[in-house]
Design a protein around this motif. Sequence first.
Motif, short mmCIF file in Angstrom:
data_model
loop_
_atom_site.label_atom_id
_atom_site.label_comp_id
_atom_site.label_asym_id
_atom_site.label_seq_id
_atom_site.Cartn_x
_atom_site.Cartn_y
_atom_site.Cartn_z
N ASP A 26 0.87 -1.19 0.00
CA ASP A 26 0.00 0.00 0.00
C ASP A 26 0.90 1.23 0.00
N ASN A 28 0.33 4.18 -0.13
CA ASN A 28 -0.19 5.34 0.60
C ASN A 28 0.21 5.31 2.07
N GLU A 46 -0.14 8.29 6.59
CA GLU A 46 -1.10 7.68 5.67
C GLU A 46 -1.57 8.77 4.71
N TYR A 47 -1.54 8.48 3.42
CA TYR A 47 -1.95 9.44 2.41
C TYR A 47 -3.23 8.96 1.74
N GLY A 48 -4.00 9.90 1.24
CA GLY A 48 -5.20 9.54 0.51
C GLY A 48 -5.73 10.70 -0.30
N GLN A 49 -6.71 10.41 -1.13
CA GLN A 49 -7.38 11.44 -1.92
C GLN A 49 -8.82 10.99 -2.08
N ASP A 50 -9.74 11.78 -1.56
CA ASP A 50 -11.15 11.41 -1.58
C ASP A 50 -11.74 11.40 -2.99
N TRP A 59 -5.14 14.31 1.19
CA TRP A 59 -4.95 14.46 2.63
C TRP A 59 -3.79 13.60 3.11
N ARG A 83 -6.30 -1.31 6.43
CA ARG A 83 -6.84 -0.67 5.23
C ARG A 83 -7.28 -1.69 4.19
#
Length: 93
Positions: A26, A28, A46-50, A59, A83
Amino acid sequence: MTKDLFNFNQARNPELEDDEYVLKSDENIRIQVCAYEEGTSYVLNEYGQDDPNNDATFWVKDCGEFQHLDMAMENAVRLGEKRAAPEPSGPKM
């Protein structure tokens, strides 16, 4: 053993950025290597994008700072497993 689960990214410009370990399963989940005169710490992020079509929804979540790389890696692997786990189904309460 746990190190095999990560890719190491060396900073191209150490004056501006830090080295990091990226969880292979992962990407992210990353561990930022923060080297100071007093010592080194390891920050789990932890990285993410909605919405993949909207950069404003990107974020980063700080998931903890560790004094030992092995502890940061163990926590990163657990976060990756969490996750990857399917959302529980059933009625919402």
